[in-house]
Design a protein around this motif. Sequence first.
Motif, PDB file in Angstrom:
ATOM      1  N   ASP A  86       0.840  -1.201   0.000  1.00 51.24           N
ATOM      2  CA  ASP A  86       0.000   0.000   0.000  1.00 51.24           C
ATOM      3  C   ASP A  86       0.875   1.250   0.000  1.00 51.24           C
ATOM      4  OD1 ASP A  86      -2.326  -1.510  -0.034  1.00 51.24           O
ATOM      5  OD2 ASP A  86      -2.439  -1.605   2.157  1.00 51.24           O
ATOM      6  N   PHE A  87       0.245   2.418  -0.096  1.00 51.71           N
ATOM      7  CA  PHE A  87       0.994   3.666  -0.187  1.00 51.71           C
ATOM      8  C   PHE A  87       1.965   3.823   0.987  1.00 51.71           C
ATOM      9  CE2 PHE A  87      -2.324   4.799  -3.199  1.00 51.71           C
ATOM     10  CZ  PHE A  87      -1.564   5.454  -4.178  1.00 51.71           C
ATOM     11  N   HIS A  88       3.221   4.136   0.634  1.00 50.45           N
ATOM     12  CA  HIS A  88       4.267   4.317   1.643  1.00 50.45           C
ATOM     13  C   HIS A  88       5.301   5.299   1.075  1.00 50.45           C
ATOM     14  CE1 HIS A  88       5.535   1.028  -1.005  1.00 50.45           C
ATOM     15  NE2 HIS A  88       6.780   1.385  -0.749  1.00 50.45           N
ATOM     16  N   PRO A  89       6.054   5.979   1.944  1.00 53.83           N
ATOM     17  CA  PRO A  89       6.958   7.037   1.478  1.00 53.83           C
ATOM     18  C   PRO A  89       8.387   6.558   1.218  1.00 53.83           C
ATOM     19  CG  PRO A  89       6.771   7.144   3.856  1.00 53.83           C
ATOM     20  CD  PRO A  89       5.888   6.004   3.419  1.00 53.83           C
ATOM     21  N   HIS A  90       9.069   7.290   0.344  1.00 54.97           N
ATOM     22  CA  HIS A  90      10.509   7.134   0.122  1.00 54.97           C
ATOM     23  C   HIS A  90      11.108   8.526  -0.051  1.00 54.97           C
ATOM     24  CE1 HIS A  90      10.488   2.799  -0.419  1.00 54.97           C
ATOM     25  NE2 HIS A  90       9.488   2.911  -1.282  1.00 54.97           N
ATOM     26  N   LYS A  91      12.409   8.626   0.222  1.00 57.67           N
ATOM     27  CA  LYS A  91      13.105   9.901   0.061  1.00 57.67           C
ATOM     28  C   LYS A  91      14.556   9.642  -0.311  1.00 57.67           C
ATOM     29  CE  LYS A  91      13.805  14.330   2.462  1.00 57.67           C
ATOM     30  NZ  LYS A  91      13.593  15.089   3.721  1.00 57.67           N
ATOM     31  N   ASN A  92      15.067  10.455  -1.239  1.00 58.44           N
ATOM     32  CA  ASN A  92      16.492  10.440  -1.610  1.00 58.44           C
ATOM     33  C   ASN A  92      17.033   9.033  -1.894  1.00 58.44           C
ATOM     34  OD1 ASN A  92      17.000  13.242  -1.601  1.00 58.44           O
ATOM     35  ND2 ASN A  92      17.127  13.238   0.635  1.00 58.44           N
TER      36      ASN A  92
ATOM     37  N   ALA B 226      13.214   9.253  -5.860  1.00 53.48           N
ATOM     38  CA  ALA B 226      12.369   9.680  -4.736  1.00 53.48           C
ATOM     39  C   ALA B 226      12.667  11.118  -4.309  1.00 53.48           C
ATOM     40  CB  ALA B 226      12.551   8.731  -3.564  1.00 53.48           C
ATOM     41  N   GLY B 227      13.935  11.534  -4.397  1.00 52.78           N
ATOM     42  CA  GLY B 227      14.297  12.925  -4.149  1.00 52.78           C
ATOM     43  C   GLY B 227      13.743  13.484  -2.852  1.00 52.78           C
ATOM     44  N   THR B 228      13.060  14.623  -2.948  1.00 57.38           N
ATOM     45  CA  THR B 228      12.541  15.313  -1.770  1.00 57.38           C
ATOM     46  C   THR B 228      11.437  14.539  -1.068  1.00 57.38           C
ATOM     47  OG1 THR B 228      11.038  16.568  -3.191  1.00 57.38           O
ATOM     48  CG2 THR B 228      13.139  17.612  -2.601  1.00 57.38           C
ATOM     49  N   GLY B 229      10.912  13.521  -1.728  1.00 60.12           N
ATOM     50  CA  GLY B 229       9.903  12.681  -1.102  1.00 60.12           C
ATOM     51  C   GLY B 229       8.792  12.294  -2.051  1.00 60.12           C
ATOM     52  N   VAL B 230       8.445  11.022  -2.039  1.00 63.87           N
ATOM     53  CA  VAL B 230       7.354  10.518  -2.871  1.00 63.87           C
ATOM     54  C   VAL B 230       6.621   9.444  -2.083  1.00 63.87           C
ATOM     55  CG1 VAL B 230       8.755   8.728  -3.983  1.00 63.87           C
ATOM     56  CG2 VAL B 230       6.770   9.666  -5.180  1.00 63.87           C
ATOM     57  N   VAL B 231       5.341   9.321  -2.353  1.00 66.09           N
ATOM     58  CA  VAL B 231       4.521   8.258  -1.767  1.00 66.09           C
ATOM     59  C   VAL B 231       4.006   7.401  -2.917  1.00 66.09           C
ATOM     60  CG1 VAL B 231       2.496   7.712  -0.385  1.00 66.09           C
ATOM     61  CG2 VAL B 231       3.865   9.735   0.173  1.00 66.09           C
ATOM     62  N   HIS B 232       4.207   6.089  -2.813  1.00 67.08           N
ATOM     63  CA  HIS B 232       3.758   5.233  -3.919  1.00 67.08           C
ATOM     64  C   HIS B 232       3.259   3.892  -3.401  1.00 67.08           C
ATOM     65  CE1 HIS B 232       7.143   2.182  -4.851  1.00 67.08           C
ATOM     66  NE2 HIS B 232       7.337   2.612  -3.634  1.00 67.08           N
ATOM     67  N   SER B 233       2.628   3.142  -4.301  1.00 68.92           N
ATOM     68  CA  SER B 233       2.140   1.798  -3.990  1.00 68.92           C
ATOM     69  C   SER B 233       2.503   0.876  -5.143  1.00 68.92           C
ATOM     70  CB  SER B 233       0.623   1.800  -3.792  1.00 68.92           C
ATOM     71  OG  SER B 233      -0.043   2.156  -5.003  1.00 68.92           O
ATOM     72  N   GLU B 234       2.643  -0.418  -4.836  1.00 66.71           N
ATOM     73  CA  GLU B 234       2.891  -1.432  -5.849  1.00 66.71           C
ATOM     74  C   GLU B 234       2.056  -2.655  -5.513  1.00 66.71           C
ATOM     75  OE1 GLU B 234       7.316  -0.948  -7.645  1.00 66.71           O
ATOM     76  OE2 GLU B 234       7.247  -1.344  -5.480  1.00 66.71           O
ATOM     77  N   HIS B 235       1.223  -3.071  -6.463  1.00 69.33           N
ATOM     78  CA  HIS B 235       0.322  -4.199  -6.247  1.00 69.33           C
ATOM     79  C   HIS B 235       0.393  -5.175  -7.411  1.00 69.33           C
ATOM     80  CE1 HIS B 235      -1.496  -1.346  -3.362  1.00 69.33           C
ATOM     81  NE2 HIS B 235      -1.922  -2.421  -2.737  1.00 69.33           N
ATOM     82  N   ASN B 236      -0.001  -6.399  -7.135  1.00 67.15           N
ATOM     83  CA  ASN B 236      -0.202  -7.384  -8.180  1.00 67.15           C
ATOM     84  C   ASN B 236      -1.503  -7.031  -8.896  1.00 67.15           C
ATOM     85  OD1 ASN B 236      -0.690  -9.636  -9.771  1.00 67.15           O
ATOM     86  ND2 ASN B 236      -0.071 -11.104  -8.200  1.00 67.15           N
TER      87      ASN B 236
END
Length: 239
Positions: free
Chosen positions: A56-62, A96-106
């Motif tokens: 589900d949606f979760h954050p990443h940065k740099n 991801a840089g300054t910050g992104v929220v994304h999801s990956e699903h089947n």
Amino acid sequence: MKTVLHKANTRGHFDHGWLRTSHTFSFADYYNPQRINFGALRVLNDDSIDPGTGFDFHPHKNMEIVSIPLSGALKHGDNMGNETVLHQGEIQVMSAGTGVVHSEHNASADKKTDFLQIWVIPDRMNVTPRYETARISNLIRRNEITTIVSPYPGTDRGLWIYQQAWFSIGELTKDSDHIYHFRSPHSFGVYIFVIEGTVVVEGQELQRRDGQGIYDTQTFGIKIKEDAKVLFIEVPAVE
């Protein structure tokens, strides 16, 4: 020439029911002080997701995040407005840089999805987040080592990331011999990951899902013992 060997059965493995995952490097609940990174290569996760499930949606940065589907359909969504479904023969890159929220699903209702999730430490922080996909199956030629990710736009075929790193794939036939030439004299090393098949790299046999890092050289030989699909990740050192 120096090497580091990571056999498939020595990776951190977790079965979460809906997700089966193997971590080459320390990640989440898997921690091995001898396996933090290989140069700028920070994460190499081998994931299998059950139908109708996913992250589900979760954050990443740099971080530079590369996903390579191996089977099934991988559905991506993010807060930049991107919604895509990727299949084998395609690739996605996210800075991801300054910050992104994304999801990956089947995206499939009845088939599992297998994919590699790879993180590379960027050479600059706090860039504007970006996302791209590309079809790589039309680039790959049998018995060639084909670049699919390179540094910055326009420097090679395929996609690009914020790092002096090159991702290449070889679909290589039994009994063929190949030489990998480093793309840059300033690279730290190349991490070899056998997706399928059996190869011999400078005398070391590698089977399905085995990995080996090679450094302190500018070339190395690879002999194909059994038809193979091999991923090569060339990266710089990081402090």
